[in-house]
Design an enzyme around this catalytic site. Sequence first.
Site, PDB file in Angstrom:
ATOM      1  N   HIS A  46      -5.345 -10.337  62.337  1.00 27.03           N
ATOM      2  CA  HIS A  46      -6.010  -9.041  62.451  1.00 27.03           C
ATOM      3  C   HIS A  46      -5.499  -8.211  63.624  1.00 27.03           C
ATOM      4  CE1 HIS A  46      -8.653  -9.899  59.174  1.00 27.03           C
ATOM      5  NE2 HIS A  46      -9.225 -10.926  59.779  1.00 27.03           N
ATOM      6  N   ARG A  71      -2.887 -17.115  66.374  1.00 31.10           N
ATOM      7  CA  ARG A  71      -3.504 -17.266  65.060  1.00 31.10           C
ATOM      8  C   ARG A  71      -2.506 -16.711  64.062  1.00 31.10           C
ATOM      9  NH1 ARG A  71      -9.247 -14.958  62.805  1.00 31.10           N
ATOM     10  NH2 ARG A  71      -8.410 -12.934  63.470  1.00 31.10           N
ATOM     11  N   GLU A 147     -14.405 -20.441  57.298  1.00 30.41           N
ATOM     12  CA  GLU A 147     -15.007 -19.105  57.298  1.00 30.41           C
ATOM     13  C   GLU A 147     -15.386 -18.617  55.907  1.00 30.41           C
ATOM     14  OE1 GLU A 147     -12.229 -16.350  59.020  1.00 30.41           O
ATOM     15  OE2 GLU A 147     -10.503 -17.508  58.356  1.00 30.41           O
ATOM     16  N   ASP A 173     -16.716 -13.786  58.849  1.00 32.56           N
ATOM     17  CA  ASP A 173     -16.505 -14.057  57.427  1.00 32.56           C
ATOM     18  C   ASP A 173     -17.525 -15.042  56.890  1.00 32.56           C
ATOM     19  OD1 ASP A 173     -14.219 -12.646  56.154  1.00 32.56           O
ATOM     20  OD2 ASP A 173     -13.136 -13.410  57.885  1.00 32.56           O
TER      21      ASP A 173
END
Length: 255
Positions: A46, A71, A147, A173
């Site tokens: 993200h 990540r 998630e 999430d």
Amino acid sequence: MRENRVRKLWADGQAVINGWLHSPSTWSAEVMAHQGWDSLVVDMQHGLMGIETAIQMLQVISTTDTVPMVRVNWNTPGDTMRLLDAGAYGVICPMIETREECEAFVGACRFPPLGYRSLGPTRARVYAGEDYAEHANDTIITLAMIETKTGYDNRDQIMSVEGLDCVFVGIGDLRLHLTGEAGLSGEDATVDAALDAILASARAHGIKAGLFAADTAHAIEMLQRGYEFVTVMNDVSLMASAASATVQAVRASLG
């Protein structure tokens, strides 16, 4: 090989306070790395950086004692291996839903015979030492994200994967999947029960549990609950929060 301080903290029974980077900026990464975080994650999912910028961010983090982590955007072995070769000391993989997906992720982070990672630690050897290949399997940290409802339902299968070090809860999430509501914090019996169940499963399988906290109070609450790898906001939200508070304070002084 250079020690992984996150592993050392865990071995000493201490929790890890982790920072997060969304901004595609080496300057932001450098400033954050000097603020005392135990580790810093370059967010390729993200966050707004490409791989070249991400590698440069890992370089500036590496000028400090802060542990450089990433990540990855998805459970794609080639991307995972490349970022490990660039010197990431830990990898968080999003949206893990099954044991097989977790095995594929962990395998990409481990050299044979424990996995199928290709041997070519281009920058990692410079950052970590010439004996990197001999010790990487015992040093690099793997964190699988739970998630989704499917991932949550399969949590014990996921956490039983050999070589997985930590499960990382994507609260935003997970809350959306379990309740239909968005948000990182806020009281909800369903989410609270899931957080407790994930933590209990992690302890049963002998691995650590981490998550992303919305703010300082939320982070402290999760640490007190027993989570051992807690991320507190990110560079962009920290900047925005501080800037907003400053503007409001000055504006309020004008009457």
